[in-house]
Design a protein around this motif. Sequence first.
Motif, PDB file in Angstrom:
ATOM      1  N   ARG A 288     -33.809  29.247  13.597  1.00  0.00           N
ATOM      2  CA  ARG A 288     -32.791  29.109  14.512  1.00  0.00           C
ATOM      3  C   ARG A 288     -33.473  28.620  15.871  1.00  0.00           C
ATOM      4  N   LYS A 289     -34.653  28.981  15.991  1.00  0.00           N
ATOM      5  CA  LYS A 289     -35.258  28.814  17.391  1.00  0.00           C
ATOM      6  C   LYS A 289     -36.528  27.539  17.267  1.00  0.00           C
TER       7      LYS A 289
ATOM      8  N   GLU B 221     -28.100  23.728  22.244  1.00  0.00           N
ATOM      9  CA  GLU B 221     -27.115  23.894  21.068  1.00  0.00           C
ATOM     10  C   GLU B 221     -25.909  24.472  21.678  1.00  0.00           C
ATOM     11  N   PRO B 222     -24.732  23.782  21.425  1.00  0.00           N
ATOM     12  CA  PRO B 222     -23.549  24.267  22.114  1.00  0.00           C
ATOM     13  C   PRO B 222     -22.845  25.559  21.355  1.00  0.00           C
ATOM     14  N   PHE B 223     -22.237  26.294  22.070  1.00  0.00           N
ATOM     15  CA  PHE B 223     -21.343  27.102  21.560  1.00  0.00           C
ATOM     16  C   PHE B 223     -20.067  26.653  21.064  1.00  0.00           C
ATOM     17  N   ASP B 224     -19.276  27.239  20.193  1.00  0.00           N
ATOM     18  CA  ASP B 224     -18.094  26.830  19.879  1.00  0.00           C
ATOM     19  C   ASP B 224     -17.124  26.833  20.968  1.00  0.00           C
ATOM     20  N   LYS B 225     -16.233  25.921  21.153  1.00  0.00           N
ATOM     21  CA  LYS B 225     -15.351  25.761  22.345  1.00  0.00           C
ATOM     22  C   LYS B 225     -15.969  25.448  23.438  1.00  0.00           C
TER      23      LYS B 225
ATOM     24  N   PRO C 241     -26.143  22.898  16.081  1.00  0.00           N
ATOM     25  CA  PRO C 241     -26.870  24.075  15.753  1.00  0.00           C
ATOM     26  C   PRO C 241     -27.505  24.170  14.287  1.00  0.00           C
ATOM     27  N   SER C 242     -28.294  24.927  13.962  1.00  0.00           N
ATOM     28  CA  SER C 242     -28.977  25.107  12.684  1.00  0.00           C
ATOM     29  C   SER C 242     -27.849  25.706  11.742  1.00  0.00           C
ATOM     30  N   ASN C 243     -27.484  25.242  10.555  1.00  0.00           N
ATOM     31  CA  ASN C 243     -26.738  25.772   9.785  1.00  0.00           C
ATOM     32  C   ASN C 243     -25.185  25.585   9.923  1.00  0.00           C
ATOM     33  N   TYR C 244     -25.040  24.927  10.997  1.00  0.00           N
ATOM     34  CA  TYR C 244     -23.380  24.648  11.460  1.00  0.00           C
ATOM     35  C   TYR C 244     -23.052  23.224  11.237  1.00  0.00           C
TER      36      TYR C 244
ATOM     37  N   ALA D  72     -16.202  21.946  18.247  1.00  0.00           N
ATOM     38  CA  ALA D  72     -15.861  22.816  17.089  1.00  0.00           C
ATOM     39  C   ALA D  72     -17.060  23.094  16.279  1.00  0.00           C
ATOM     40  N   LEU D  73     -17.476  24.242  15.990  1.00  0.00           N
ATOM     41  CA  LEU D  73     -18.512  24.365  15.006  1.00  0.00           C
ATOM     42  C   LEU D  73     -18.118  24.841  13.727  1.00  0.00           C
TER      43      LEU D  73
END
Lengths: 185, 275
Positions: free
Chosen positions: A44-45, A61-65, A77-80, A91-92
Motif C-alpha cells: 500500500r505504501k 491516492e484519493p479516498f472514496d467520494k 489506490p492499490s487494489n481498488y 468512486a472506488l
Amino acid sequence: MPTKAIVIGGSAGSFQIVIRILELFRPNLPIPVFLCLHRLKQVRKGFEETLNYNASLPVREPFDKENIRPGKIYLAPSNYHLLIERDLSIALSTEHPVLHSRPSIDVCFSSAADVYGEGLLAILLSGANQDGTQGVAAVKKNGGAVVVQDPDDCEISTMCESAIKLTKPDQILTVSNIIEFVSLL
Amino acid sequence: MFSVSILEAKTIIRTIDKTYGTDLSGLAMASFRLRLSEIMQTSKIDSTEDLAARLMDDKTFYETFISDISIGSPDMFRDPDLWIYLRDHLLPTVLKPRIYPEIIFPESVTGHELFSLAVLLQEIGKDYRVDLSATCYNQKIMNHILAGELPYYNFKNSKDNYEVFNPGSNFEDYTETREGNRYLKPNLLQGVEIRLQGTDKNLCSEKTAIVFYRNRMIYQNAEMQYRMLKQLLGDMKKGTYFITGIQEAIDGFGLVHLYETVSSDLKIYQKKDAN
C-alpha cells in the motif's frame, strides 16, 4: 473543446515515463489528472511517496467520494478500481480485477470518458497485457483525444499494440514526444 | 463498459422498488452502472427495457440479480497489515477480558472477511471465545456464504494476501476441492450465526466488540453512507470497535463526536459516549 481532464494508464515499463511526465505539469494546471498504473496489490505504501518526490503537482491516492479538484493528480489506490462520478467525485470499487488488473485502466478510462466526454485526454503507456484497449475505445467513442506510446518505443509493447489494433489514436508518440506534448499542456 | 445511462439505471432502480419493495436508490451510481452493464452482457440482455421486464417477470432472476449487483466482500485477508494488527494488537486487547464477545459483519455477500477472521481465530488459539455473526440481504446470498465457494481469482488473491499475513503457513490448509471447485472448509463457520438483514431491531448488543464494515460504503452514495453510519454508530455501545475500508473516509459526516480514531491508517474507530 478544451481539455477538462487527463487520464494516464500504464503498466510494466511505464514507471520512469510517468515520473518524467509528472515533473512537467505546470504548477497551475487548471484540470485534474488521473493516474491508473498497475502495481503490487499487497503493497500500500511507497508508491504515492515515490511519485510525489519530483512531481510538480501533489499526487495523492484519493479516498472514496473525495471531490475532484483542478491541479491535483489522483493516483488509483492499490487494489481498488478508480471511477469518477458525474458530480466530479471519486468512486472506488473492489469489484473483481479486469484482465487481472485492479486498478483497471479500462475501468478508469471508460468512467472518465463517460464523465468528461470530449474534454478528456487519455495517454496510454507501456504495458504487458491488454488492459487499456477497451478504455481507449471508450474515450474515442465519447469524443475524447487519445495518445498512445509508440509500441516500437515501449519497454513492453503489448498494451499499446492491443489498443492501436482496436482504435485509431489521435497520436502515436515516442517517449520524448509524449514528454514534449505534456510540457505544452 | 458504461453502456447503461444514469437515466436507465434509475429506471431499473424504480422497477425493482415498485415490484419487490427493494430500495437500491442509495447505491453509488458509477459502480452500479458498471455492474448493470456487466450483468446485461453476461445475461445476454440487450436493453434496459428487456432487463426491467425480466426482473418483473422472473423472481429467481431477480434474486440472482440482487446477489450479482451486491459487491462481494473483499478478498480474504485483503490489506494484510490490518489483519496483522488485529491479530497482534486489537484482538488480544478486545477479546481476552470478555467472555463470548460478538464480532459482526453486516451486509456480507461472499463472507470472505468472516472466513478470514475465522481462520485468524483458529490460528491464535483456544483462549479466545468469540461469537461471530454476519448479516446478508437474502437467502440466496446466505446459502452462497455457507457454501464457502472460492473462485480462482478470489483464491489466488486470498492466498497472496494470506502469505503476507502469515508467511510460511499454507492457506490451502483452509480449503478443499470438490468436483473441481475450491471451497473454504465448512468447519470454519462452525458456530457462526448468519442472519438476514433487517430481522434485528438493533444490529449491535452489549456483547458486540467489533463491527466490520469494510469496503461497503464505497458502494453507497453519500446520503446512504451518512444514514448507514449514523445508524451503525447509534446501535453501537460505548467501546465497540468499528472498522471501515482503507480508502473510506468517515470524518466528513459530522459524526466525529460519536467515535475516536484508533488507527487512521487502518481505519479503526471506537464508539464513545455522544457527550
